[in-house]
Design an enzyme around this catalytic site. Structure first.
Site, mmCIF file in Angstrom:
data_model
loop_
_atom_site.group_PDB
_atom_site.id
_atom_site.type_symbol
_atom_site.label_atom_id
_atom_site.label_comp_id
_atom_site.label_asym_id
_atom_site.label_seq_id
_atom_site.Cartn_x
_atom_site.Cartn_y
_atom_site.Cartn_z
ATOM 1 N N LYS A 194 2.661 -1.436 39.318
ATOM 2 C CA LYS A 194 3.717 -1.205 40.304
ATOM 3 C C LYS A 194 3.639 -2.327 41.329
ATOM 4 O O LYS A 194 2.625 -2.484 42.017
ATOM 5 C CB LYS A 194 3.531 0.160 40.965
ATOM 6 C CG LYS A 194 4.559 0.407 42.054
ATOM 7 C CD LYS A 194 4.496 1.813 42.594
ATOM 8 C CE LYS A 194 5.540 1.996 43.682
ATOM 9 N NZ LYS A 194 5.541 3.358 44.216
ATOM 10 N N LYS A 216 3.320 -2.748 51.791
ATOM 11 C CA LYS A 216 2.456 -2.092 50.808
ATOM 12 C C LYS A 216 1.663 -3.097 49.973
ATOM 13 O O LYS A 216 1.176 -2.772 48.887
ATOM 14 C CB LYS A 216 3.310 -1.164 49.927
ATOM 15 C CG LYS A 216 4.007 -0.054 50.728
ATOM 16 C CD LYS A 216 4.612 1.024 49.831
ATOM 17 C CE LYS A 216 5.192 2.177 50.668
ATOM 18 N NZ LYS A 216 5.653 3.298 49.815
ATOM 19 N N GLU A 232 -5.077 -3.476 35.349
ATOM 20 C CA GLU A 232 -4.618 -2.145 35.763
ATOM 21 C C GLU A 232 -4.407 -1.243 34.542
ATOM 22 O O GLU A 232 -4.774 -0.075 34.561
ATOM 23 C CB GLU A 232 -3.302 -2.252 36.551
ATOM 24 C CG GLU A 232 -3.431 -2.877 37.936
ATOM 25 C CD GLU A 232 -4.076 -1.941 38.959
ATOM 26 O OE1 GLU A 232 -4.439 -0.808 38.592
ATOM 27 O OE2 GLU A 232 -4.230 -2.362 40.123
ATOM 28 N N LYS A 247 6.875 -1.160 36.892
ATOM 29 C CA LYS A 247 7.888 -0.900 37.908
ATOM 30 C C LYS A 247 7.925 -2.033 38.907
ATOM 31 O O LYS A 247 6.855 -2.406 39.377
ATOM 32 C CB LYS A 247 7.514 0.414 38.606
ATOM 33 C CG LYS A 247 8.432 0.806 39.718
ATOM 34 C CD LYS A 247 7.918 2.070 40.358
ATOM 35 C CE LYS A 247 8.822 2.377 41.542
ATOM 36 N NZ LYS A 247 8.344 3.462 42.317
ATOM 37 N N SER A 273 15.649 1.807 42.286
ATOM 38 C CA SER A 273 16.839 2.023 43.116
ATOM 39 C C SER A 273 17.605 0.733 43.416
ATOM 40 O O SER A 273 18.834 0.711 43.358
ATOM 41 C CB SER A 273 16.429 2.713 44.422
ATOM 42 O OG SER A 273 15.433 1.963 45.097
HETATM 43 C C1 PBG Z 1 6.574 6.469 46.145
HETATM 44 C C2 PBG Z 1 7.596 5.855 45.238
HETATM 45 C C3 PBG Z 1 8.469 4.780 45.492
HETATM 46 C C4 PBG Z 1 9.318 4.698 44.390
HETATM 47 C C5 PBG Z 1 8.914 5.698 43.497
HETATM 48 N N1 PBG Z 1 7.837 6.387 44.034
HETATM 49 C C6 PBG Z 1 8.659 3.927 46.690
HETATM 50 C C7 PBG Z 1 7.588 3.043 47.149
HETATM 51 O O1 PBG Z 1 6.532 2.881 46.538
HETATM 52 O O2 PBG Z 1 7.780 2.495 48.235
HETATM 53 C C8 PBG Z 1 10.453 3.741 44.246
HETATM 54 C C9 PBG Z 1 11.526 4.128 43.289
HETATM 55 C C10 PBG Z 1 12.793 3.374 43.394
HETATM 56 O O3 PBG Z 1 12.945 2.394 44.167
HETATM 57 O O4 PBG Z 1 13.723 3.755 42.671
HETATM 58 N N2 PBG Z 1 5.335 5.862 46.175
#
Ligand code: PBG
Length: 321
Positions: A194, A216, A232, A247, A273
């Site tokens: 991620k 983050k 990972e 992701k 998103s």
């Molecule tokens: C929570 C999480 C996030 C997403 C999924 N779970 C946001 C983040 O890590 O800031 C993002 C999903 C998306 O953008 O569609 N940790």
């Protein structure tokens, strides 16, 4: 010319017959947002066509999606600000919004498979996935909270736990507690690679979960790195993950390809998103054909090697088939 590759493209039936990639509705997981209240279905501004539902409306949405052939849903609760604190204590409340939604869905639409998110951010007053102490995200203290959060979700009836926090050792910690408590049949889909991505912006708007200070980058991966994703992945497999996830998806097709060719477990990709919002925005402006862009984008994620795709397009794709 003896070889003319165009011969295999001369008719749509031939093209379909020789197609190397087929995206099935079964391959898709639909993320759903929900909040407290009754009769609510409010559109998320930065994600046209995606809604925050109250639990009763969430049930309706899942019922309709099941009829369209979708089977698995990723649940994202939108927690009221007054319930957020430093330790994300609401995430451990067995009567909280998320466990209640799981119970209602499991009793009304038991055939729906529910994937839940494990990370502190939707519940944290700091907006971080881990525990913040003196400006630092504390890894090992966070593991305790995350595994208890996973247990609460499993007790409520979650089928698959999705740790999205990127703390070291979280898959193992969650697996151990679930097994200790008799939940050895609950699966783990780990957000393995991620990345610290700007493409999560619309999601953070949807949940009002953006970090209050900093970013983050001390836990999510650096977009410049590729080999690190293999470290990972190897750790997640060792710790008991049933699925690996990459992701975001579209800017990380090389990572999907690499992980799916090197590891044997199913690989999921999260079409996030921001990737959804870009296509929707361009479509609204009349700059490209949204539905065609959707099909091409989803197909390319599958072609890269993803077995499963989490996507806000899932319902629209299912409706189009
Ligand atoms: C929570 C999480 C996030 C997403 C999924 N779970 C946001 C983040 O890590 O800031 C993002 C999903 C998306 O953008 O569609 N940790």
């Amino acid at each position: 010319m003896l070889r003319r590759p165009r011969r295999n493209r001369k008719h749509s039936h031939i093209r379909d017959m020789v197609a190397e990639t087929n995206l099935d509705v079964n391959d898709l997981i639909f993320p759903l947002f929900f909040k407290e209240g009754v009769g609510i279905r409010e559109e998320i501004e930065s994600m046209p066509g995606i809604y925050r539902h109250s639990i009763d409306k969430l049930v309706e949405e899942v019922e309709q999606c099941l009829k369209l052939g979708l089977g698995t849903f990723a649940l994202f609760p939108c927690i009221d600000d007054h319930l957020k604190d430093k330790t994300a204590s609401e995430a451990l409340n067995p009567e909280g919004l998320c466990p209640r939604a799981i119970q209602v869905l499991k009793s009304t639409v038991p055939e729906a498979i529910l994937l839940t998110d494990v990370a502190m951010d939707p519940y944290s007053s700091d907006g971080h996935d881990g525990l913040v102490v003196d400006g630092e995200i504390r890894n090992d203290e966070t593991l305790e909270i995350l595994s208890k959060m996973a247990l609460v979700q499993a007790q409520a009836g979650a089928d698959i736990i999705g740790p999205s926090d990127m703390m070291d050792g979280r898959v193992g910690a969650i697996r151990r507690l679930l097994d200790e408590q008799g939940f050895h049949n609950v699966s783990i889909m780990s957000y393995t690679a991620k990345y610290a991505s700007v493409f999560y912006g619309p999601f953070r708007n949807a949940l009002n979960s953006a970090p209050k200070i900093g970013d983050k980058k001390t836990y999510q991966m650096d977009p410049r790195n590729k080999r690190e994703a293999l470290i990972e992945a190897a750790l997640d497999i060792e710790e008991g993950a049933d699925f690996l996830m990459v992701k975001p998806a579209l800017a990380y097709l090389d990572i999907i390809s690499q992980i799916s060719s090197k590891f044997e477990v199913p690989v999921a990709a999260y079409n996030v998103s921001g990737e959804y919002a870009m296509i929707k925005a361009a479509h609204q402006k009349g700059w490209l054909d949204g539905p065609q862009a959707m099909v091409e984008a989803l197909t390319s994620i599958k072609r890269a090697g993803a077995d499963l795709i989490l996507s806000y397009f899932a319902r629209e794709y299912a409706e189009l088939r």
